[in-house]
Structures are given as structure tokens and as C-alpha cells.
Motif scaffolding. Structure first.
Motif, PDB file in Angstrom:
ATOM      1  N   ILE A 129       0.874  -1.179   0.000  1.00  0.00           N
ATOM      2  CA  ILE A 129       0.000   0.000   0.000  1.00  0.00           C
ATOM      3  C   ILE A 129       0.905   1.221   0.000  1.00  0.00           C
ATOM      4  O   ILE A 129       1.710   1.401   0.913  1.00  0.00           O
ATOM      5  CB  ILE A 129      -0.918   0.025   1.228  1.00  0.00           C
ATOM      6  N   ARG A 130       0.790   2.042  -1.019  1.00  0.00           N
ATOM      7  CA  ARG A 130       1.693   3.191  -1.148  1.00  0.00           C
ATOM      8  C   ARG A 130       1.281   4.300  -0.186  1.00  0.00           C
ATOM      9  O   ARG A 130       0.319   5.026  -0.395  1.00  0.00           O
ATOM     10  CB  ARG A 130       1.700   3.708  -2.586  1.00  0.00           C
ATOM     11  N   ASN A 131       2.024   4.386   0.895  1.00  0.00           N
ATOM     12  CA  ASN A 131       1.846   5.430   1.892  1.00  0.00           C
ATOM     13  C   ASN A 131       3.250   5.762   2.385  1.00  0.00           C
ATOM     14  O   ASN A 131       3.812   5.034   3.209  1.00  0.00           O
ATOM     15  CB  ASN A 131       0.956   4.932   3.038  1.00  0.00           C
ATOM     16  N   ASN A 135       5.330   3.569   4.843  1.00  0.00           N
ATOM     17  CA  ASN A 135       6.371   2.773   4.181  1.00  0.00           C
ATOM     18  C   ASN A 135       7.732   3.056   4.804  1.00  0.00           C
ATOM     19  O   ASN A 135       8.528   2.134   5.038  1.00  0.00           O
ATOM     20  CB  ASN A 135       6.412   3.070   2.696  1.00  0.00           C
ATOM     21  N   THR A 181       4.524  -5.375   4.199  1.00  0.00           N
ATOM     22  CA  THR A 181       4.183  -3.977   3.921  1.00  0.00           C
ATOM     23  C   THR A 181       4.983  -3.401   2.749  1.00  0.00           C
ATOM     24  O   THR A 181       4.422  -2.778   1.850  1.00  0.00           O
ATOM     25  CB  THR A 181       4.424  -3.110   5.165  1.00  0.00           C
TER      26      THR A 181
END
Length: 236
Positions: A129-131, A135, A181
Motif C-alpha cells: 500500500i503506497r503510503n 512505508n 508492507t
């Protein structure tokens, strides 16, 4: 120079075997395609253990700029050798990625239907999940655990069979426990050098190397390693 050569060859082997596992389970017509994440994580942990066992007595088997800098901070490694180690690790990571491309040469053309981001993940990490904030935190914590554990076992001074097995297992548990993640880069040379190779190599079906994300698996492991070294020094 033998120390630098050991870091170069060791990192090349690490990336060749580790990214090779990713290619093995991803590319079409590979006999291990879809073997699953556990297969990948076991392979990656052993990919670290094999060159560590070979070169531990020569260079200390760092293969990771975050580890080299952490050792320097704690006084276990001379700062004067840090640039040579990091340069050797980066060059080795690049060569290892090129070897993966060569090893699986017929399979790239056979895998044009696989999305380009999946092909990219063979060479370097991509977030689930691109955060960027989370990240970064994920990579920071994972690398902190890695470096703190290695400092605890004293791998810098006594790299032997026990130490090597310990490092392989900590890589495995980080992958199984924390790797979902970001893919647990925990090593700038593991991510940046193969990402450069992905950019330069004529890989069928590739579409960019996600440079907007590339700073996270470089900066976060360095920060996590430095924090682990400082906390370890403070406690012990």
C-alpha cells in the motif's frame, strides 16, 4: 583490497540468489512459478547466509551500507573504510541483478503479460500500500530490528557458523513478520543497485523503475541502522 573484493562478490551473490528467487517464482515457464511468499522469504534468508558464511572471516560479511555505518558508529569498524565498503556493496548489487537478468534470459520475453510493476519487484522492493510515511516507518523498524540483532550477536567480530545461521533466521523472521508492507528492503544496496540495473537493462515489458519510491528503501534503512547503533551503544 581483499575486504572490498569480498564485499563486492558477497553482495553480488546475495542479490543474484535473492532476486533469483523472486524471478523464479514470478516469471512464466519457470518451474517454481507461483511457489509463494514463504518460498521467497526462505530463499532470501539463505541468500544472505551463503555469502556470509563464505566471506565472514574476510570482510565481516556486511553486504549492507546500513550495517557498515552502524558498525562504524559503534566503533566496530573504521570510518575510513566505509566508502570503499559501500561502493563495493553497490557495485556488487548491480552485478548480481545483471546476472539474474542473464540467468532468466528466455523467460523475460515469455512474461510480457505479467504487469510491469511485478517485473520490477523481481529487482527491487515495492510497497503493498503506497503510503510514504508508513512505508518509511516499516523500513525503519525492520532495519532497526536487523541491525540491533546483529550488533547483539557480535557478528562484526565473530562471524562463524552460529552467527551466520542467526543472521539468516533474523532475515527470515523479519520477512515473515514484517515484510508484507514493503517487501523488507532493509538494505540500500539490495534495493538501489538492482533498481539501477532494472533501469539500464533491456527487459521485456518494463515500464519505469518507480524512482518516486526509491528513496524510502535507501534512506529509511540508513536511518533505522543509525538509530539501532545509537540505542545499542546507549544500552550496552
Amino acid at each position: 583490497m581483499s575486504h572490498y573484493l569480498a564485499e563486492f562478490i558477497g553482495t553480488a551473490i546475495l542479490i543474484f540468489l535473492g532476486d533469483g528467487v523472486c524471478a523464479n517464482i514470478t516469471l512464466n515457464k519457470s518451474k517454481s512459478q507461483n511457489a509463494g511468499p514463504l518460498f521467497c522469504m526462505i530463499g532470501w534468508s539463505l541468500a544472505v547466509g551463503v555469502p556470509a558464511l563464505i566471506f565472514g572471516g574476510i570482510s565481516g560479511a556486511h553486504f549492507n551500507p546500513a550495517l557498515t555505518i552502524a558498525f562504524a558508529i559503534t566503533g566496530k569498524f573504521p570510518w575510513t573504510e566505509v566508502p570503499g565498503y559501500v561502493g563495493s556493496q553497490m557495485l556488487g548489487g548491480f552485478i548480481g541483478a545483471v546476472l539474474v537478468w542473464i540467468q532468466y534470459q528466455p523467460h523475460w520475453a515469455a512474461s510480457k503479460d505479467i504487469p510491469s510493476d511485478i517485473i520490477l519487484s523481481i529487482f527491487c522492493t515495492t510497497p503493498a500500500i503506497r503510503n510514504y510515511i508508513m512505508n518509511f516507518i516499516s523500513e525503519f523498524i525492520s532495519t532497526f530490528i536487523l541491525i540491533f540483532s546483529i550488533l547483539g550477536v557480535g557478528i562484526a567480530k565473530t562471524v562463524d557458523g552460529v552467527g551466520t545461521i542467526f543472521v539468516a533466521f533474523i532475515i527470515l523472521v523479519i520477512g515473515t513478520g514484517l515484510g508484507g508492507t514493503t517487501g523488507f528492503a532493509i538494505n540500500p544496496a539490495r534495493d538501489l543497485a538492482p533498481r539501477i540495473a532494472h533501469t539500464l537493462l533491456p527487459i521485456d515489458g518494463k515500464n519505469g523503475s518507480d524512482w518516486s519510491y526509491s528513496w524510502i528503501p535507501v534512506i529509511a534503512p540508513l536511518c533505522g541502522g543509525i538509530a539501532a547503533a545509537e540505542v545499542f551503544s546507549l544500552i550496552f
